[in-house]
Scaffold this active site. Structure first.
Site, mmCIF file in Angstrom:
data_model
loop_
_atom_site.group_PDB
_atom_site.id
_atom_site.type_symbol
_atom_site.label_atom_id
_atom_site.label_comp_id
_atom_site.label_asym_id
_atom_site.label_seq_id
_atom_site.Cartn_x
_atom_site.Cartn_y
_atom_site.Cartn_z
ATOM 1 N N PRO A 199 60.378 56.230 -38.725
ATOM 2 C CA PRO A 199 60.668 57.534 -38.120
ATOM 3 C C PRO A 199 61.390 57.467 -36.775
ATOM 4 C CG PRO A 199 58.378 56.987 -37.764
ATOM 5 C CD PRO A 199 58.951 55.880 -38.611
ATOM 6 N N CYS A 200 62.630 57.033 -36.798
ATOM 7 C CA CYS A 200 63.404 56.961 -35.560
ATOM 8 C C CYS A 200 63.662 58.350 -34.981
ATOM 9 C CB CYS A 200 64.719 56.218 -35.786
ATOM 10 S SG CYS A 200 65.731 56.867 -37.122
#
Length: 351
Positions: A315-316
């Site tokens: 989950p950048c």
């Protein structure tokens, strides 16, 4: 909805910005229809636009769906023609397609070529050939003699078989046993289409189709894994397709599809920290740098963040700037804001 948000959405409408797919719908008061952001129709004046977060809101406001952009279907949904031809290939994947075959299906060959090129980045004939070659590759890897694989996929000439194999797979049949096959599949989502690439055991890439530099990402993946990439599905792809559907409905916050990460030791360390950020929370690049014991490596962390090839799973989008602003995102800043809002809502519902 604030005036600034309306202006932002109107600008996206004028530019037909695909990064806003699923983020809003526009009702056009002068025509009574509502559209998706990328609708090809002539653009209305700002004062004639009403913006909605969902198609349901637009319907409840008495707008009817636009026939040109079909806002009630997924963007870039597979056309009936494409579905018909894909099914025909699956029914007889060894078939060599000729002009009469298109006539028998009442399909225009040039239309098929154009729609497949738009959808898959290859013509229908290339798609069918890739499917045939996928079967040949499987037979060769299983130890079947090359001549048998050649004949079973309809190639009478050995040289023609090798040439076709090389064009599609990027490798000659003689050395195929040393390489692996990756399957690539298109997944329609609420925020626009994504591409998933996986082998039989794990997912290696998941990205929005309109991500900048996607073609290079795919080529780097092909090179690093010494793989051929062909259209198709594997269990990891089927798994992530189910999980994405639940994620965008707000019913899932953690992905369990098996993945394989390909990166430097530093990148792997950063990505591991990203996976530890709970849905509904955010971290800054500085936070991540400190957590991995490299407080001065903020820029390197940002680069590693941008090199992630598994959107949403790693989950950048949960990494923001130190001042609290959302910052950039390869899938588009509007998507990033939407994802954070979705996860934030789900987070508070669970408390």
């Amino acid at each position: 909805m604030t005036d600034d948000k309306k202006q932002e959405f109107y600008k996206a409408l004028l530019e037909k910005d695909s990064a806003y797919e699923g983020l809003f719908f526009v009702g056009v008061k002068s025509t009574g229809v509502f559209c998706r952001p990328t609708c090809p129709a002539r653009k209305p004046k700002f004062e004639n636009c009403e913006f909605y977060n969902t198609a349901e809101e637009a319907l409840l406001a008495s707008f009817r769906p636009c026939r040109r952009c079909s806002p009630l279907s997924h963007p870039n949904q597979v056309s009936e023609l494409v579905q018909t031809l894909v099914q025909a290939v699956e029914e007889n994947p060894e078939k060599k397609w000729r002009e009469k075959d298109f006539r028998e299906l009442a399909v225009d060959e040039s239309t098929a070529r154009r729609q497949f090129k738009k959808r898959f980045g290859m013509t229908f004939v290339q798609y069918a050939r890739a499917r045939r070659m996928g079967i040949a590759m499987k037979e060769i890897r299983a130890g079947k003699p090359m001549i048998d694989a050649q004949l079973s996929t309809g190639y009478e000439s050995g040289s023609g078989f090798r040439d076709a194999f090389s064009r599609i797979m990027g490798d000659a049949p003689a050395s195929a046993k040393d390489n692996q096959i990756l399957k690539a599949s298109w997944i329609d989502t609420r925020l626009g289409p994504m591409i998933a690439i996986a082998d039989e055991d794990a997912l290696l890439l998941l990205e929005f189709v309109d991500r900048r530099g996607l073609e290079k990402e795919v080529e780097v993946l092909r090179s690093k894994t010494r793989s051929a990439i062909i259209p198709g599905k594997t269990r990891p792809i089927e798994s992530i397709e189910r999980e994405l559907d639940l994620y965008f409905k707000g019913e899932l916050t953690e992905f369990h599809t098996p993945v394989r990460l390909i990166g430097t030791p530093f990148q792997l360390k950063v990505w591991d920290k990203l996976k530890q950020i709970p849905a509904g929370e955010t971290r800054s690049y500085t936070d991540i740098a400190c957590e991995i014991g490299k407080p001065t490596a903020v820029r390197a962390v940002a680069r590693a963040n941008g090199s992630n090839q598994l959107a949403l799973i790693i989950p950048c989008h949960r990494v923001i700037l130190s001042d609290g602003s959302t910052g950039g995102y390869a899938g588009g800043s509007a998507r990033k804001k939407w994802l954070l809002e979705l996860e934030s809502k789900r987070h508070y519902q669970n408390q």
